[in-house]
Design a protein around this motif. Structure first.
Motif, PDB file in Angstrom:
ATOM      1  N   GLU A 162      -1.768  -0.083   5.230  1.00 30.47           N
ATOM      2  CA  GLU A 162      -2.636   0.178   3.958  1.00 30.47           C
ATOM      3  C   GLU A 162      -3.091  -1.193   3.194  1.00 30.47           C
ATOM      4  O   GLU A 162      -4.133  -0.937   2.560  1.00 30.47           O
ATOM      5  CB  GLU A 162      -1.845   1.024   3.066  1.00 30.47           C
ATOM      6  N   ASP A 163      -2.389  -2.177   3.399  1.00 34.10           N
ATOM      7  CA  ASP A 163      -2.842  -3.354   2.722  1.00 34.10           C
ATOM      8  C   ASP A 163      -4.071  -3.855   3.306  1.00 34.10           C
ATOM      9  O   ASP A 163      -4.887  -4.257   2.587  1.00 34.10           O
ATOM     10  CB  ASP A 163      -1.685  -4.456   2.955  1.00 34.10           C
ATOM     11  N   VAL A 164      -4.151  -3.650   4.657  1.00 37.14           N
ATOM     12  CA  VAL A 164      -5.393  -4.035   5.309  1.00 37.14           C
ATOM     13  C   VAL A 164      -6.417  -3.177   5.104  1.00 37.14           C
ATOM     14  O   VAL A 164      -7.672  -3.803   4.740  1.00 37.14           O
ATOM     15  CB  VAL A 164      -5.250  -3.815   6.999  1.00 37.14           C
ATOM     16  N   GLY A 191      -6.242   7.358  14.735  1.00 34.57           N
ATOM     17  CA  GLY A 191      -5.026   8.311  14.838  1.00 34.57           C
ATOM     18  C   GLY A 191      -3.875   7.605  14.361  1.00 34.57           C
ATOM     19  O   GLY A 191      -2.565   8.250  13.710  1.00 34.57           O
ATOM     20  N   HIS A 192      -3.615   6.215  14.277  1.00 33.97           N
ATOM     21  CA  HIS A 192      -2.481   5.412  13.721  1.00 33.97           C
ATOM     22  C   HIS A 192      -2.847   4.267  13.175  1.00 33.97           C
ATOM     23  O   HIS A 192      -3.936   3.899  13.249  1.00 33.97           O
ATOM     24  CB  HIS A 192      -1.818   5.386  15.415  1.00 33.97           C
ATOM     25  N   GLY A 193      -2.099   3.742  12.606  1.00 30.73           N
ATOM     26  CA  GLY A 193      -1.898   2.245  12.343  1.00 30.73           C
ATOM     27  C   GLY A 193      -3.172   2.002  11.306  1.00 30.73           C
ATOM     28  O   GLY A 193      -3.572   2.801  10.643  1.00 30.73           O
ATOM     29  N   GLY A 226      -0.185 -10.418  11.071  1.00 28.87           N
ATOM     30  CA  GLY A 226       0.757  -9.357  11.676  1.00 28.87           C
ATOM     31  C   GLY A 226       0.459  -8.195  10.452  1.00 28.87           C
ATOM     32  O   GLY A 226       0.330  -8.275   9.201  1.00 28.87           O
ATOM     33  N   VAL A 227       0.487  -7.072  11.101  1.00 28.49           N
ATOM     34  CA  VAL A 227       0.411  -5.964  10.610  1.00 28.49           C
ATOM     35  C   VAL A 227       1.427  -4.870  11.072  1.00 28.49           C
ATOM     36  O   VAL A 227       1.711  -4.778  12.241  1.00 28.49           O
ATOM     37  CB  VAL A 227      -0.904  -5.410  10.707  1.00 28.49           C
ATOM     38  N   ARG A 228       2.113  -4.274  10.258  1.00 26.23           N
ATOM     39  CA  ARG A 228       3.218  -3.427  10.784  1.00 26.23           C
ATOM     40  C   ARG A 228       2.765  -2.196  11.676  1.00 26.23           C
ATOM     41  O   ARG A 228       2.717  -0.976  11.085  1.00 26.23           O
ATOM     42  CB  ARG A 228       4.221  -2.818   9.831  1.00 26.23           C
ATOM     43  N   THR A 229       2.316  -2.596  12.804  1.00 25.08           N
ATOM     44  CA  THR A 229       1.916  -1.305  13.654  1.00 25.08           C
ATOM     45  C   THR A 229       2.641  -1.312  15.090  1.00 25.08           C
ATOM     46  O   THR A 229       3.522  -2.208  15.186  1.00 25.08           O
ATOM     47  CB  THR A 229       0.303  -1.646  14.012  1.00 25.08           C
TER      48      THR A 229
END
Length: 260
Positions: free
Chosen positions: A205-207, A14-16, A180-183
């Motif tokens: 999206e990078d991940v 649902g997120h991240g 680190g991921v922007r979540t």
């Protein structure tokens, strides 16, 4: 293409990172079942990507069984499982028993329970893909939260065991281990935010794109931050020096008033 027209389940979608994975897989032609505890988020993502929403628990024994049954009912059979749901609970040795238990339940046992239901059928068919979203914390460690570090280590260890046991039977197992991921998890990491992001905070999206590329060569470790491979080698070859470095970072954070 590794997932075109294949039936895929993504938990915590649902997120991240989960949402980005679901979107990338759908763009690649997969038929995606979107799972999340947040039912509204699961529905929104499923509608956006042309998937099927199956909200609910993806960790407890009954919840995993219900999700597998629902997904099979929609897809016919499940070709790939992306166990992305995870939690970050508690801080330091003061983390409560309930926080340790919840971390183990979601970050470890969710994968065990899904594998029990999926692997036998994949072995019979000679094909299947089991992907876990772990963390660089599962290869290295993380300061501040032992429950997260320990459970993510266990997540990677279980994925390794699955791969060692079933790869000759056609089952591909992969572990996604970003830093680190922007979540929301990064937003809530407090004094650890700069440390986790020291090699750059990627977008979900990078991940997802790094994972998509890894699907084409079946590599076990998916490392969206390439430097993690260097840290992993350093940890293995000179563990005491690596621990000294981590302790230095701990002292720096304490000097700044955090992680006491």
């Amino acid at each position: 293409m590794p997932v075109r027209d294949r039936g895929v389940v993504v938990t915590g979608a649902g997120h991240g990172i989960g949402r980005a994975l679901a979107a990338r897989l759908a763009a690649g032609g997969a038929r995606v079942v979107v799972n999340d505890l947040d039912a509204d988020a699961a529905l929104r993502v499923a509608e956006a990507i042309g998937g099927f929403a199956a909200p609910g628990d993806a960790a407890g024994e009954q919840g995993v069984a219900a999700l597998v049954e629902t997904a099979r009912g929609h897809l016919g059979h499940i070709d790939a499982w992306f166990g992305n749901a995870g939690i970050d609970r508690g801080r330091g040795l003061d983390a409560a028993e309930a926080e340790w238990a919840a971390s183990h339940e979601v970050n470890v046992m969710a994968h065990v329970r899904a594998a029990r239901l999926l692997i036998p059928g994949w072995v019979e068919r000679g094909a299947g893909r089991f992907v876990v979203t772990a963390s660089a914390a599962g290869l290295l460690t993380t300061l501040g939260n032992p429950a997260y570090a320990v459970s993510k280590h266990a997540c990677v260890a279980f994925a390794e065991w699955l791969s060692a046991t079933y790869r000759h039977r056609g089952v591909v197992v992969q572990a996604i281990c970003p830093q680190g991921v922007r979540t929301r998890m990064l937003d809530n990491s407090g004094p650890l935010r700069d440390l986790i992001s020291r090699d750059g905070a990627l977008t979900p999206e990078d991940v997802a794109e790094a994972t998509w590329q890894a699907l084409h060569d079946d590599r076990f470790l998916v490392l969206p931050h390439p430097r993690v491979a260097d840290y992993y080698r350093h940890r293995a070859t000179d563990t005491d020096r690596w621990l000294d470095g981590m302790n230095k970072l701990q002292r720096q954070i304490e000097d700044q008033g955090g992680l006491r």
